[in-house]
Write a protein that holds these residues in place. Sequence first.
Motif, PDB file in Angstrom:
ATOM      1  N   LEU A  98      10.685  14.649  -0.777  1.00  0.00           N
ATOM      2  CA  LEU A  98      10.906  15.551   0.309  1.00  0.00           C
ATOM      3  C   LEU A  98      11.166  16.848  -0.248  1.00  0.00           C
ATOM      4  O   LEU A  98      10.553  18.321   0.311  1.00  0.00           O
ATOM      5  CB  LEU A  98      11.974  15.111   1.295  1.00  0.00           C
ATOM      6  N   ASP A  99      11.729  17.130  -1.277  1.00  0.00           N
ATOM      7  CA  ASP A  99      12.255  18.214  -1.965  1.00  0.00           C
ATOM      8  C   ASP A  99      10.788  18.670  -2.796  1.00  0.00           C
ATOM      9  O   ASP A  99      10.318  19.986  -2.914  1.00  0.00           O
ATOM     10  CB  ASP A  99      13.321  18.156  -2.882  1.00  0.00           C
ATOM     11  N   THR A 100      10.221  17.826  -3.365  1.00  0.00           N
ATOM     12  CA  THR A 100       8.817  18.165  -4.351  1.00  0.00           C
ATOM     13  C   THR A 100       7.861  17.369  -3.906  1.00  0.00           C
ATOM     14  O   THR A 100       7.593  15.982  -4.411  1.00  0.00           O
ATOM     15  CB  THR A 100       9.327  17.951  -5.834  1.00  0.00           C
ATOM     16  N   PRO A 101       6.951  17.521  -2.860  1.00  0.00           N
ATOM     17  CA  PRO A 101       5.930  16.610  -2.600  1.00  0.00           C
ATOM     18  C   PRO A 101       5.178  16.215  -3.650  1.00  0.00           C
ATOM     19  O   PRO A 101       4.660  17.012  -4.622  1.00  0.00           O
ATOM     20  CB  PRO A 101       5.114  17.393  -1.475  1.00  0.00           C
ATOM     21  N   MET A 102       4.775  15.144  -3.527  1.00  0.00           N
ATOM     22  CA  MET A 102       3.708  14.430  -4.586  1.00  0.00           C
ATOM     23  C   MET A 102       2.317  15.200  -4.318  1.00  0.00           C
ATOM     24  O   MET A 102       2.179  15.645  -3.260  1.00  0.00           O
ATOM     25  CB  MET A 102       3.413  13.019  -4.202  1.00  0.00           C
ATOM     26  N   GLN A 126      14.346   5.100   5.529  1.00  0.00           N
ATOM     27  CA  GLN A 126      15.328   5.543   5.047  1.00  0.00           C
ATOM     28  C   GLN A 126      15.384   6.487   3.914  1.00  0.00           C
ATOM     29  O   GLN A 126      14.500   6.310   3.211  1.00  0.00           O
ATOM     30  CB  GLN A 126      16.164   4.121   4.673  1.00  0.00           C
ATOM     31  N   VAL A 127      16.129   7.522   3.976  1.00  0.00           N
ATOM     32  CA  VAL A 127      16.066   8.572   2.783  1.00  0.00           C
ATOM     33  C   VAL A 127      17.207   8.245   1.952  1.00  0.00           C
ATOM     34  O   VAL A 127      18.237   8.442   2.357  1.00  0.00           O
ATOM     35  CB  VAL A 127      16.177   9.865   3.647  1.00  0.00           C
ATOM     36  N   VAL A 184       9.321  10.925   8.175  1.00  0.00           N
ATOM     37  CA  VAL A 184       9.874  10.376   6.853  1.00  0.00           C
ATOM     38  C   VAL A 184       9.053   9.318   6.498  1.00  0.00           C
ATOM     39  O   VAL A 184       8.747   9.117   5.206  1.00  0.00           O
ATOM     40  CB  VAL A 184      11.318   9.838   7.066  1.00  0.00           C
ATOM     41  N   ARG A 185       8.567   8.471   7.509  1.00  0.00           N
ATOM     42  CA  ARG A 185       7.686   7.085   6.751  1.00  0.00           C
ATOM     43  C   ARG A 185       6.310   7.578   6.759  1.00  0.00           C
ATOM     44  O   ARG A 185       5.788   7.089   5.381  1.00  0.00           O
ATOM     45  CB  ARG A 185       7.687   6.296   8.150  1.00  0.00           C
ATOM     46  N   ALA A 186       5.762   8.821   7.117  1.00  0.00           N
ATOM     47  CA  ALA A 186       4.548   9.232   6.617  1.00  0.00           C
ATOM     48  C   ALA A 186       4.603   9.840   5.159  1.00  0.00           C
ATOM     49  O   ALA A 186       3.873   9.530   4.307  1.00  0.00           O
ATOM     50  CB  ALA A 186       4.086  10.345   7.531  1.00  0.00           C
ATOM     51  N   MET A 195      20.300   7.958   4.450  1.00  0.00           N
ATOM     52  CA  MET A 195      20.224   8.344   5.773  1.00  0.00           C
ATOM     53  C   MET A 195      19.128   7.842   6.499  1.00  0.00           C
ATOM     54  O   MET A 195      17.820   7.248   6.059  1.00  0.00           O
ATOM     55  CB  MET A 195      19.734  10.005   5.717  1.00  0.00           C
ATOM     56  N   ALA A 196      18.966   7.351   7.855  1.00  0.00           N
ATOM     57  CA  ALA A 196      18.392   6.575   8.387  1.00  0.00           C
ATOM     58  C   ALA A 196      18.473   6.938   9.993  1.00  0.00           C
ATOM     59  O   ALA A 196      19.173   7.844  10.505  1.00  0.00           O
ATOM     60  CB  ALA A 196      18.481   5.126   8.407  1.00  0.00           C
ATOM     61  N   LYS A 197      17.414   6.449  10.740  1.00  0.00           N
ATOM     62  CA  LYS A 197      17.386   6.664  12.045  1.00  0.00           C
ATOM     63  C   LYS A 197      18.621   6.300  12.760  1.00  0.00           C
ATOM     64  O   LYS A 197      19.248   5.310  12.519  1.00  0.00           O
ATOM     65  CB  LYS A 197      16.371   5.728  12.916  1.00  0.00           C
ATOM     66  N   GLY A 198      19.176   7.207  13.716  1.00  0.00           N
ATOM     67  CA  GLY A 198      20.377   7.104  14.512  1.00  0.00           C
ATOM     68  C   GLY A 198      21.482   7.869  13.904  1.00  0.00           C
ATOM     69  O   GLY A 198      22.577   8.172  14.543  1.00  0.00           O
ATOM     70  N   MET A 199      21.315   8.392  12.634  1.00  0.00           N
ATOM     71  CA  MET A 199      22.524   9.189  11.848  1.00  0.00           C
ATOM     72  C   MET A 199      22.268  10.535  12.549  1.00  0.00           C
ATOM     73  O   MET A 199      21.199  11.071  12.722  1.00  0.00           O
ATOM     74  CB  MET A 199      22.316   8.882  10.355  1.00  0.00           C
TER      75      MET A 199
END
Length: 112
Positions: free
Chosen positions: A62-66, A53-54, A39-41, A1-5
């Motif tokens: 995203l699901d489990t933050p560090m 890009q995800v 996403v980049r952050a 997944m990325a920008k524009g999708m």
Amino acid sequence: MAKGMVGSKVKQIQCLLNSNYDYTLTVDGKFGESTDVAVRAVQRCSGLNPDGQVGPQTWKYLDTPMSGCGHWRAIKSRLPRPTPGRKLTRSGPPSVFTDEGPARPKGLVSSR
């Protein structure tokens, strides 16, 4: 997944960014500039290459933050300190904590 999708997976990404990282993105399923920046952050904070890009690794964070990233980092300074001998428990949204009362070791039953 990325920008524009666009699509339901992008909505999932936006929901996770909002709930786990305190973003206030519009959940519209469009991977636009705001979603890309968020996403980049997350990637940067998680030690990943911030390419926007995800893929599998970004999904994981995203699901489990560090530790040190995400929602807990944002609210850490706002958490109440427990009274000695009491523990904090979560009730309601992730940012609502209550002082539950005396902490009891597991397995003990109240004699009331």
